[in-house]
Write a protein that holds these residues in place. Structure first.
Motif, PDB file in Angstrom:
ATOM      1  N   GLY A  55     -14.882 -70.670  63.931  1.00 40.46           N
ATOM      2  CA  GLY A  55     -14.650 -71.959  64.551  1.00 40.46           C
ATOM      3  C   GLY A  55     -15.706 -72.365  65.549  1.00 40.46           C
ATOM      4  O   GLY A  55     -15.549 -73.365  66.248  1.00 40.46           O
ATOM      5  N   THR A  56     -16.790 -71.609  65.619  1.00 41.19           N
ATOM      6  CA  THR A  56     -17.829 -71.898  66.602  1.00 41.19           C
ATOM      7  C   THR A  56     -18.817 -72.947  66.120  1.00 41.19           C
ATOM      8  O   THR A  56     -19.571 -73.500  66.917  1.00 41.19           O
ATOM      9  N   GLY A  57     -18.806 -73.216  64.829  1.00 43.72           N
ATOM     10  CA  GLY A  57     -19.722 -74.211  64.285  1.00 43.72           C
ATOM     11  C   GLY A  57     -18.961 -75.236  63.473  1.00 43.72           C
ATOM     12  O   GLY A  57     -18.106 -74.892  62.657  1.00 43.72           O
ATOM     13  N   THR A  58     -19.243 -76.519  63.725  1.00 42.99           N
ATOM     14  CA  THR A  58     -18.611 -77.591  62.968  1.00 42.99           C
ATOM     15  C   THR A  58     -19.660 -78.626  62.577  1.00 42.99           C
ATOM     16  O   THR A  58     -20.730 -78.716  63.192  1.00 42.99           O
ATOM     17  N   SER A  59     -19.327 -79.408  61.575  1.00 43.78           N
ATOM     18  CA  SER A  59     -20.185 -80.510  61.155  1.00 43.78           C
ATOM     19  C   SER A  59     -19.281 -81.631  60.660  1.00 43.78           C
ATOM     20  O   SER A  59     -18.228 -81.372  60.069  1.00 43.78           O
ATOM     21  N   TYR A  60     -19.714 -82.872  60.920  1.00 44.10           N
ATOM     22  CA  TYR A  60     -18.922 -84.032  60.532  1.00 44.10           C
ATOM     23  C   TYR A  60     -19.794 -85.064  59.828  1.00 44.10           C
ATOM     24  O   TYR A  60     -20.975 -85.235  60.149  1.00 44.10           O
ATOM     25  N   ASN A  61     -19.176 -85.783  58.931  1.00 46.81           N
ATOM     26  CA  ASN A  61     -19.799 -86.964  58.373  1.00 46.81           C
ATOM     27  C   ASN A  61     -19.918 -87.985  59.508  1.00 46.81           C
ATOM     28  O   ASN A  61     -19.011 -88.117  60.321  1.00 46.81           O
ATOM     29  N   ASP A  62     -21.027 -88.687  59.553  1.00 43.65           N
ATOM     30  CA  ASP A  62     -21.230 -89.658  60.634  1.00 43.65           C
ATOM     31  C   ASP A  62     -20.102 -90.686  60.698  1.00 43.65           C
ATOM     32  O   ASP A  62     -19.778 -91.191  61.783  1.00 43.65           O
ATOM     33  N   SER A  63     -19.515 -91.008  59.568  1.00 43.30           N
ATOM     34  CA  SER A  63     -18.493 -92.053  59.529  1.00 43.30           C
ATOM     35  C   SER A  63     -17.184 -91.635  60.205  1.00 43.30           C
ATOM     36  O   SER A  63     -16.345 -92.492  60.498  1.00 43.30           O
ATOM     37  N   VAL A  64     -17.016 -90.329  60.464  1.00 40.73           N
ATOM     38  CA  VAL A  64     -15.770 -89.871  61.083  1.00 40.73           C
ATOM     39  C   VAL A  64     -15.987 -89.244  62.452  1.00 40.73           C
ATOM     40  O   VAL A  64     -15.011 -88.881  63.126  1.00 40.73           O
ATOM     41  N   LYS A  65     -17.227 -89.118  62.863  1.00 39.27           N
ATOM     42  CA  LYS A  65     -17.513 -88.516  64.172  1.00 39.27           C
ATOM     43  C   LYS A  65     -16.816 -89.281  65.285  1.00 39.27           C
ATOM     44  O   LYS A  65     -16.848 -90.511  65.323  1.00 39.27           O
ATOM     45  N   GLY A  66     -16.189 -88.535  66.187  1.00 38.71           N
ATOM     46  CA  GLY A  66     -15.493 -89.151  67.300  1.00 38.71           C
ATOM     47  C   GLY A  66     -14.070 -89.561  66.975  1.00 38.71           C
ATOM     48  O   GLY A  66     -13.295 -89.898  67.877  1.00 38.71           O
ATOM     49  N   ARG A  67     -13.714 -89.554  65.679  1.00 40.04           N
ATOM     50  CA  ARG A  67     -12.354 -89.935  65.276  1.00 40.04           C
ATOM     51  C   ARG A  67     -11.594 -88.762  64.654  1.00 40.04           C
ATOM     52  O   ARG A  67     -10.378 -88.652  64.831  1.00 40.04           O
ATOM     53  N   PHE A  68     -12.289 -87.920  63.917  1.00 40.82           N
ATOM     54  CA  PHE A  68     -11.674 -86.779  63.241  1.00 40.82           C
ATOM     55  C   PHE A  68     -12.076 -85.487  63.933  1.00 40.82           C
ATOM     56  O   PHE A  68     -13.195 -85.360  64.438  1.00 40.82           O
ATOM     57  N   THR A  69     -11.156 -84.510  63.922  1.00 43.58           N
ATOM     58  CA  THR A  69     -11.445 -83.195  64.474  1.00 43.58           C
ATOM     59  C   THR A  69     -10.966 -82.124  63.504  1.00 43.58           C
ATOM     60  O   THR A  69      -9.789 -82.119  63.113  1.00 43.58           O
ATOM     61  N   ILE A  70     -11.875 -81.234  63.124  1.00 39.25           N
ATOM     62  CA  ILE A  70     -11.516 -80.124  62.257  1.00 39.25           C
ATOM     63  C   ILE A  70     -11.257 -78.901  63.124  1.00 39.25           C
ATOM     64  O   ILE A  70     -11.956 -78.666  64.124  1.00 39.25           O
ATOM     65  N   SER A  71     -10.244 -78.131  62.749  1.00 37.91           N
ATOM     66  CA  SER A  71      -9.933 -76.906  63.478  1.00 37.91           C
ATOM     67  C   SER A  71      -9.257 -75.934  62.517  1.00 37.91           C
ATOM     68  O   SER A  71      -8.894 -76.295  61.408  1.00 37.91           O
ATOM     69  N   ARG A  72      -9.103 -74.701  62.973  1.00 37.46           N
ATOM     70  CA  ARG A  72      -8.474 -73.699  62.120  1.00 37.46           C
ATOM     71  C   ARG A  72      -7.718 -72.694  62.961  1.00 37.46           C
ATOM     72  O   ARG A  72      -8.063 -72.454  64.128  1.00 37.46           O
ATOM     73  N   ASP A  73      -6.704 -72.099  62.350  1.00 31.77           N
ATOM     74  CA  ASP A  73      -5.943 -71.020  62.964  1.00 31.77           C
ATOM     75  C   ASP A  73      -5.987 -69.861  61.971  1.00 31.77           C
ATOM     76  O   ASP A  73      -5.223 -69.844  60.995  1.00 31.77           O
ATOM     77  N   ASN A  74      -6.868 -68.931  62.196  1.00 32.97           N
ATOM     78  CA  ASN A  74      -7.054 -67.833  61.243  1.00 32.97           C
ATOM     79  C   ASN A  74      -5.822 -66.925  61.176  1.00 32.97           C
ATOM     80  O   ASN A  74      -5.573 -66.306  60.142  1.00 32.97           O
ATOM     81  N   ALA A  75      -5.078 -66.833  62.255  1.00 34.34           N
ATOM     82  CA  ALA A  75      -3.872 -66.007  62.241  1.00 34.34           C
ATOM     83  C   ALA A  75      -2.838 -66.582  61.272  1.00 34.34           C
ATOM     84  O   ALA A  75      -2.035 -65.839  60.702  1.00 34.34           O
ATOM     85  N   LYS A  76      -2.883 -67.896  61.091  1.00 35.66           N
ATOM     86  CA  LYS A  76      -1.957 -68.564  60.182  1.00 35.66           C
ATOM     87  C   LYS A  76      -2.624 -68.929  58.850  1.00 35.66           C
ATOM     88  O   LYS A  76      -1.985 -69.537  57.994  1.00 35.66           O
TER      89      LYS A  76
END
Length: 126
Positions: A55-76
């Motif tokens: 989860g230390t590195g992320t990348s976004y399409n310019d069209s969603v930057k500032g509106r979408f957030t990607i995250s993960r829970d590896n335990a789940k």
């Protein structure tokens, strides 16, 4: 093998929010880079966001930057996509993807991912 199942799609008005989830099963004991792609009717599948195993590195399409957030829970074994300030042009089928091959950079192309979910529909009304 890795199985991916998306959920959380639906119909929302413009300006609203949705949170997509992607549950992974199978060989989840390996490091997986994961990402979200989307495909609108009559258009090619496009990259939305991706996140590294820790989860230390992320990348976004310019069209969603500032509106979408990607995250993960590896335990789940679950990937998320928080979508805010939704626009009608965000309407698409959203796909979760996983990559098992090692990489030093965040992958943003569909060919870079090895496993795909079945997709979840997001419709944003104006």
């Amino acid at each position: 093998q890795v199985q991916l199942v998306e959920s959380g799609g639906g119909l929302v008005q413009a300006g609203g929010s949705l949170r997509l989830s992607c549950a992974a099963s199978g060989r989840t004991n390996i490091s997986l880079m994961m990402g979200w792609f989307r495909q609108a009717p009559g258009k090619e599948r496009e990259f939305v966001a991706a996140i590294t195993w820790r989860g230390t590195g992320t990348s976004y399409n310019d069209s969603v930057k500032g509106r979408f957030t990607i995250s993960r829970d590896n335990a789940k074994n679950t990937l998320y996509l928080q979508m805010n300030s939704l626009k009608p042009e965000d309407t698409a089928v959203y796909y979760c993807a996983a990559r098992t091959r090692a990489t030093a950079v965040v992958v943003t192309t569909s060919s870079g991912f090895d496993y795909w979910g079945q997709g979840t529909q997001v419709i944003v009304s104006s």
